[in-house]
Design an enzyme around this catalytic site. Structure first.
Site, mmCIF file in Angstrom:
data_model
loop_
_atom_site.group_PDB
_atom_site.id
_atom_site.type_symbol
_atom_site.label_atom_id
_atom_site.label_comp_id
_atom_site.label_asym_id
_atom_site.label_seq_id
_atom_site.Cartn_x
_atom_site.Cartn_y
_atom_site.Cartn_z
ATOM 1 N N HIS A 7 81.935 109.334 8.795
ATOM 2 C CA HIS A 7 81.184 108.369 9.262
ATOM 3 C C HIS A 7 81.349 108.867 10.823
ATOM 4 O O HIS A 7 82.150 109.418 11.478
ATOM 5 C CB HIS A 7 81.848 107.079 9.211
ATOM 6 N N ILE A 66 84.094 96.500 12.843
ATOM 7 C CA ILE A 66 84.685 95.007 12.959
ATOM 8 C C ILE A 66 85.855 94.979 14.076
ATOM 9 O O ILE A 66 86.270 93.967 14.591
ATOM 10 C CB ILE A 66 85.639 94.819 11.678
#
Length: 119
Positions: free
Chosen positions: A105, A36
């Site tokens: 991640h 994002i």
């Protein structure tokens, strides 16, 4: 418990569909979605569907899923056509290294020059 979804984890909520994300790839064990706050033209996060706080704990407990994350990172780079010119796969581990979501991640970054050291 490690490996189990955590109710307070943003990435676990993305895996479950509770929080929306722009998903670009999904496998049986991983989800890849647009960051994002992108730091490069290609900036995709690849996460395991199981919850571990960082890459080291994921690799120790479930090495095949850690390998799946890396394989999917390469596939993301190929899909975005940055594999030929170079790309970076980054695992931040701990707050001091910039980790803000404590679910393992990988950041896949490409599409621009990436300086060394990264800063």
């Amino acid at each position: 418990m490690a490996g189990e979804p955590q109710s307070d984890c943003l990435f676990c909520k993305i895996v479950s569909g509770e929080v929306p994300a722009t998903i670009v790839r999904e496998s049986d064990t991983t989800v890849a979605f647009q960051d994002i706050n992108p730091q490069a033209p290609t900036h995709v996060l690849v996460i395991p569907k199981v919850h571990y706080p960082d890459a080291a704990s994921l690799a120790a407990a479930e090495p095949q899923i850690a390998a799946d994350v890396l394989r999917e990172a390469g596939a993301v780079a190929a899909d975005d056509k940055v594999d030929g010119g170079g790309y970076r796969v980054v695992f931040n581990t701990g707050a001091g290294a910039g980790q803000t979501v404590f679910h393992a991640h990988a950041h896949v970054l490409g599409g621009r020059g990436l300086q060394w050291p990264p800063g």
